[in-house]
Design an enzyme around this catalytic site. Structure first.
Site, short mmCIF file in Angstrom:
data_model
loop_
_atom_site.label_atom_id
_atom_site.label_comp_id
_atom_site.label_asym_id
_atom_site.label_seq_id
_atom_site.Cartn_x
_atom_site.Cartn_y
_atom_site.Cartn_z
N VAL A 1 0.84 -1.20 0.00
CA VAL A 1 0.00 0.00 0.00
C VAL A 1 0.87 1.25 0.00
O VAL A 1 1.70 1.44 0.88
CB VAL A 1 -0.95 0.02 1.22
CG1 VAL A 1 -1.75 1.32 1.26
CG2 VAL A 1 -1.89 -1.18 1.18
N HIS A 2 0.65 2.09 -1.00
CA HIS A 2 1.33 3.38 -1.14
C HIS A 2 0.30 4.32 -1.75
O HIS A 2 -0.86 3.94 -1.92
CB HIS A 2 2.59 3.23 -2.01
CG HIS A 2 2.30 2.57 -3.32
ND1 HIS A 2 1.94 3.27 -4.45
CD2 HIS A 2 2.27 1.25 -3.65
CE1 HIS A 2 1.72 2.40 -5.44
NE2 HIS A 2 1.91 1.18 -4.98
N GLY A 3 0.68 5.53 -2.07
CA GLY A 3 -0.28 6.51 -2.55
C GLY A 3 -1.14 6.06 -3.71
O GLY A 3 -2.36 6.21 -3.71
#
Length: 159
Positions: free
Chosen positions: A16-18
């Site tokens: 999970v990242h931007g």
């Protein structure tokens, strides 16, 4: 048990990242990010960073091992629209073999490392990855590369 509402399954070695937490989550109307990864399930620092991204999108987040995902996902509430995030094709295969009802897999990022060959701008694979993708395809799972929702899906065929 009802079938869980898995709105998207994505392989992304960053988890999970931007881009995942904001762009994809809103594009698929997910309200729960489920990170199925043995290492992240026991790493408070990784969880803290990913939780911040999820919170900025207004969605819940869970960190489960692959085994817990296999044994627990069927208990999901029908109100949960699950965005399942995994790290590798091998993890995806374990989930499918364990009975998790994954019909499609979006491949986002699989970074370069020694022994991997490039098959798209952001996807590098080795023989173990190819073998896992082949088994997923044989199991009837549609596997495609798509970095962002606006891009066209590049459906993988067997290697």
């Amino acid at each position: 048990m009802a079938t869980p509402d898995i709105v998207l399954t994505r392989i992304d070695n960053r988890l999970v990242h931007g881009q995942v937490g904001v762009v994809w989550t809103s594009a698929v109307n997910a309200n729960l990010l489920l990170v199925a990864n043995d290492a992240a399930a026991s790493d408070p620092l990784q969880q803290e960073l990913m939780t911040a991204t999820a919170e900025s999108s207004g969605v819940g987040i869970r960190f489960w091992t692959l085994e817990k995902t296999i044994t627990t996902i069927a208990k999901a509430s029908p109100r949960q629209h699950i965005f399942l995030v995994i790290k590798t094709p091998e993890d995806a295969l374990k989930l499918v073999q364990g009975g998790v009802p994954i019909k499609e897999i979006n491949v986002g990022n699989m970074h370069f490392s020694e022994g991997k060959e490039q098959i798209s701008k952001k996807v590098f694979v080795d023989q173990a990855d190819k073998d896992a993708f082949n088994e997923l395809i044989d199991a009837g799972v549609k596997v495609y590369i798509q970095d962002v929702p606006e891009e066209k899906q590049d459906v993988l065929s067997k290697f």
